[in-house]
Design a protein around this motif. Structure first.
Motif, PDB file in Angstrom:
ATOM      1  N   ALA A   1       0.848  -1.199   0.000  1.00  0.00           N
ATOM      2  CA  ALA A   1       0.000   0.000   0.000  1.00  0.00           C
ATOM      3  C   ALA A   1       0.880   1.244   0.000  1.00  0.00           C
ATOM      4  O   ALA A   1       2.021   1.240   0.467  1.00  0.00           O
ATOM      5  CB  ALA A   1      -0.909  -0.010   1.217  1.00  0.00           C
ATOM      6  N   LEU A   2       0.329   2.300  -0.550  1.00  0.00           N
ATOM      7  CA  LEU A   2       1.049   3.564  -0.587  1.00  0.00           C
ATOM      8  C   LEU A   2       1.078   4.179   0.814  1.00  0.00           C
ATOM      9  O   LEU A   2       0.038   4.485   1.396  1.00  0.00           O
ATOM     10  CB  LEU A   2       0.357   4.521  -1.564  1.00  0.00           C
ATOM     11  N   GLN A   3       2.264   4.317   1.354  1.00  0.00           N
ATOM     12  CA  GLN A   3       2.443   4.873   2.693  1.00  0.00           C
ATOM     13  C   GLN A   3       3.070   6.261   2.553  1.00  0.00           C
ATOM     14  O   GLN A   3       4.241   6.379   2.180  1.00  0.00           O
ATOM     15  CB  GLN A   3       3.357   3.974   3.535  1.00  0.00           C
ATOM     16  N   LEU A   4       2.288   7.272   2.820  1.00  0.00           N
ATOM     17  CA  LEU A   4       2.767   8.645   2.671  1.00  0.00           C
ATOM     18  C   LEU A   4       2.614   9.415   3.968  1.00  0.00           C
ATOM     19  O   LEU A   4       1.623   9.254   4.685  1.00  0.00           O
ATOM     20  CB  LEU A   4       1.968   9.389   1.589  1.00  0.00           C
ATOM     21  N   GLU A   5       3.594  10.238   4.259  1.00  0.00           N
ATOM     22  CA  GLU A   5       3.437  11.282   5.267  1.00  0.00           C
ATOM     23  C   GLU A   5       3.189  12.587   4.526  1.00  0.00           C
ATOM     24  O   GLU A   5       3.918  12.919   3.588  1.00  0.00           O
ATOM     25  CB  GLU A   5       4.713  11.428   6.098  1.00  0.00           C
ATOM     26  N   ILE A   6       2.174  13.319   4.934  1.00  0.00           N
ATOM     27  CA  ILE A   6       1.884  14.621   4.336  1.00  0.00           C
ATOM     28  C   ILE A   6       2.236  15.682   5.371  1.00  0.00           C
ATOM     29  O   ILE A   6       1.601  15.767   6.427  1.00  0.00           O
ATOM     30  CB  ILE A   6       0.407  14.741   3.920  1.00  0.00           C
ATOM     31  N   LEU A   7       3.258  16.487   5.067  1.00  0.00           N
ATOM     32  CA  LEU A   7       3.803  17.437   6.031  1.00  0.00           C
ATOM     33  C   LEU A   7       3.738  18.859   5.484  1.00  0.00           C
ATOM     34  O   LEU A   7       3.666  19.077   4.264  1.00  0.00           O
ATOM     35  CB  LEU A   7       5.250  17.072   6.377  1.00  0.00           C
ATOM     36  N   ASP A   8       3.799  19.830   6.393  1.00  0.00           N
ATOM     37  CA  ASP A   8       3.724  21.244   6.041  1.00  0.00           C
ATOM     38  C   ASP A   8       4.932  21.644   5.181  1.00  0.00           C
ATOM     39  O   ASP A   8       6.085  21.418   5.562  1.00  0.00           O
ATOM     40  CB  ASP A   8       3.694  22.077   7.330  1.00  0.00           C
ATOM     41  N   LEU A   9       4.655  22.245   4.036  1.00  0.00           N
ATOM     42  CA  LEU A   9       5.708  22.682   3.116  1.00  0.00           C
ATOM     43  C   LEU A   9       6.680  23.658   3.777  1.00  0.00           C
ATOM     44  O   LEU A   9       7.871  23.689   3.441  1.00  0.00           O
ATOM     45  CB  LEU A   9       5.056  23.330   1.878  1.00  0.00           C
ATOM     46  N   ARG A  10       6.177  24.451   4.720  1.00  0.00           N
ATOM     47  CA  ARG A  10       7.016  25.483   5.336  1.00  0.00           C
ATOM     48  C   ARG A  10       8.118  24.920   6.236  1.00  0.00           C
ATOM     49  O   ARG A  10       8.988  25.652   6.681  1.00  0.00           O
ATOM     50  CB  ARG A  10       6.128  26.456   6.118  1.00  0.00           C
ATOM     51  N   HIS A  11       8.087  23.608   6.468  1.00  0.00           N
ATOM     52  CA  HIS A  11       9.140  22.968   7.261  1.00  0.00           C
ATOM     53  C   HIS A  11      10.330  22.537   6.410  1.00  0.00           C
ATOM     54  O   HIS A  11      11.309  22.001   6.930  1.00  0.00           O
ATOM     55  CB  HIS A  11       8.595  21.743   7.990  1.00  0.00           C
ATOM     56  N   PHE A  12      10.252  22.773   5.095  1.00  0.00           N
ATOM     57  CA  PHE A  12      11.265  22.257   4.184  1.00  0.00           C
ATOM     58  C   PHE A  12      12.019  23.398   3.499  1.00  0.00           C
ATOM     59  O   PHE A  12      11.431  24.417   3.134  1.00  0.00           O
ATOM     60  CB  PHE A  12      10.626  21.352   3.131  1.00  0.00           C
ATOM     61  N   SER A  13      13.307  23.195   3.329  1.00  0.00           N
ATOM     62  CA  SER A  13      14.153  24.195   2.681  1.00  0.00           C
ATOM     63  C   SER A  13      14.110  24.023   1.170  1.00  0.00           C
ATOM     64  O   SER A  13      13.694  22.980   0.650  1.00  0.00           O
ATOM     65  CB  SER A  13      15.593  24.049   3.158  1.00  0.00           C
ATOM     66  N   ALA A  14      14.599  25.050   0.481  1.00  0.00           N
ATOM     67  CA  ALA A  14      14.697  24.970  -0.967  1.00  0.00           C
ATOM     68  C   ALA A  14      15.590  23.814  -1.397  1.00  0.00           C
ATOM     69  O   ALA A  14      15.289  23.086  -2.351  1.00  0.00           O
ATOM     70  CB  ALA A  14      15.227  26.294  -1.515  1.00  0.00           C
ATOM     71  N   ALA A  15      16.704  23.621  -0.672  1.00  0.00           N
ATOM     72  CA  ALA A  15      17.651  22.562  -1.040  1.00  0.00           C
ATOM     73  C   ALA A  15      16.998  21.183  -1.024  1.00  0.00           C
ATOM     74  O   ALA A  15      17.295  20.327  -1.868  1.00  0.00           O
ATOM     75  CB  ALA A  15      18.847  22.589  -0.094  1.00  0.00           C
ATOM     76  N   SER A  16      16.074  20.963  -0.101  1.00  0.00           N
ATOM     77  CA  SER A  16      15.456  19.639   0.029  1.00  0.00           C
ATOM     78  C   SER A  16      14.487  19.340  -1.118  1.00  0.00           C
ATOM     79  O   SER A  16      14.188  18.173  -1.382  1.00  0.00           O
ATOM     80  CB  SER A  16      14.730  19.517   1.372  1.00  0.00           C
ATOM     81  N   LEU A  17      13.986  20.382  -1.791  1.00  0.00           N
ATOM     82  CA  LEU A  17      13.050  20.172  -2.910  1.00  0.00           C
ATOM     83  C   LEU A  17      13.689  20.414  -4.273  1.00  0.00           C
ATOM     84  O   LEU A  17      13.024  20.262  -5.302  1.00  0.00           O
ATOM     85  CB  LEU A  17      11.823  21.071  -2.764  1.00  0.00           C
ATOM     86  N   ARG A  18      14.962  20.761  -4.293  1.00  0.00           N
ATOM     87  CA  ARG A  18      15.597  21.130  -5.562  1.00  0.00           C
ATOM     88  C   ARG A  18      15.540  20.000  -6.597  1.00  0.00           C
ATOM     89  O   ARG A  18      15.215  20.222  -7.765  1.00  0.00           O
ATOM     90  CB  ARG A  18      17.045  21.552  -5.328  1.00  0.00           C
ATOM     91  N   SER A  19      15.845  18.775  -6.188  1.00  0.00           N
ATOM     92  CA  SER A  19      15.858  17.673  -7.155  1.00  0.00           C
ATOM     93  C   SER A  19      14.454  17.397  -7.701  1.00  0.00           C
ATOM     94  O   SER A  19      14.290  17.047  -8.875  1.00  0.00           O
ATOM     95  CB  SER A  19      16.451  16.411  -6.528  1.00  0.00           C
TER      96      SER A  19
END
Length: 325
Positions: free
Chosen positions: A4-22
């Protein structure tokens, strides 16, 4: 057995630009392949907002890895879902679309339960028509199909008909002082129009002015190209009778971000004259394509573009939710 698809859905504001760059780099490749659009400038702008930690939205985490994101922006009583994108999960046979749907469900629930939000709009240009329509319709959204059309600028088939402007109009390039007259033109021309129902910025001069500044000053819709942009004016008047705004979305691809003609001049060839002037300019500069978007239900505009040689290359959904009074 498929996990089954196991996802955590978390607040975007907790993440830096570097973590989403890829993830944004992966999205940029899809923009390039699907729409011939260089998304890097938009991605860099988004990365700046991410580092400021003020952009509302969510991130999907699967197996400790960021697999998707969604964000919105607030404008007074309205929220605009700006984008959603995901890559296929590593540890499940679920699709990227399923991850995107989960992100959208969470954001829509948040927005619909926010007392200050009375309207939610979105135009997810990258995603094909119908892909996320179930999520939006189940949440009470209206949907409209929009078309992404393309004209091959290098295909020149014989001599072009030279069309004559109405005698009381002249055409000239866009100037900075055209912002206010263009906002008045847009708000008047779109009164009662389907597109002003989809995008309420068109309903007022202030909203139209905000729309114009967004496409001229910021790279969300490419880099504004004043050389290819034109206005129609009545000599001796500051009022505009027509406007075509064009941006460069790739080194050799341009995109019409706005084409609007005042109602007294509609049906008199003004829109086609503006398109021809834009095409002539970008062809001289060796662009290879011109693109635009149009609502399928706007039959007059669709007909104009098809007669000008544009062909459908993609379709997507515009969605709208309004709180019942």
């Amino acid at each position: 057995m498929t996990p089954a698809l196991q996802l955590e859905i978390l607040d975007l504001r907790h993440f830096s630009a570097a973590s989403l760059r890829s993830l944004l780099e992966a999205e940029a490749r899809v923009w390039s392949e699907r729409l011939e659009w260089d998304y890097r400038a938009s991605a860099n702008l988004l990365l700046q907002y991410l580092d400021s930690r003020v952009l509302p939205g969510y991130v999907a985490i699967e197996g400790g890895r960021i697999s998707g994101y969604v964000f919105c922006v607030y404008e007074d009583h309205k929220a605009v879902i700006g984008d959603v994108f995901a890559v296929p999960p590593h540890n499940s046979d679920a699709t990227a679309t399923e991850v995107e749907n989960r992100l959208l469900e969470n954001l829509i629930e948040l927005l619909q339960n926010s007392p200050g939000v009375d309207r939610i709009e979105s135009q997810l240009l990258l995603h094909p028509h119908g892909l996320h329509i179930g999520v939006f319709r189940s949440a009470g959204f209206e949907t409209s199909k929009r078309l992404f059309l393309r004209l091959s600028v290098r295909d020149k088939t014989g001599p072009r008909i030279v069309r004559k402007l109405p005698d009381d109009l002249v055409m000239r390039p866009w100037k900075d002082e055209d912002f206010n007259p263009a906002a008045h033109l847009i708000s008047t021309a779109y009164e009662g129009h389907l597109d002003s129902h989809i995008n309420d910025q068109y309903r007022s001069v202030a909203g139209s002015l905000r729309f114009l500044h967004n496409i001229v000053r910021f790279p969300g819709c490419g880099f504004f190209d004043p050389a290819a942009s034109r206005v129609l004016v009545r000599p001796g008047s500051h009022e505009l009778a027509g406007v075509l705004l064009c941006s460069r979305v790739r080194e050799d691809v341009a995109h019409i971000t706005q084409l609007c003609v005042a109602r007294p001049y509609q049906g008199r060839g003004c829109g086609r004259i503006l398109i021809d002037a834009c095409v002539d300019d970008i062809r001289r500069r060796e662009f290879r394509a011109l693109t635009l978007t149009v609502t399928e239900g706007n039959e007059g505009a669709v007909s104009l573009y098809r007669h000008a040689g544009f062909v459908e290359m993609h379709s997507f959904d515009a969605v709208l939710w309004e709180r019942k009074k």
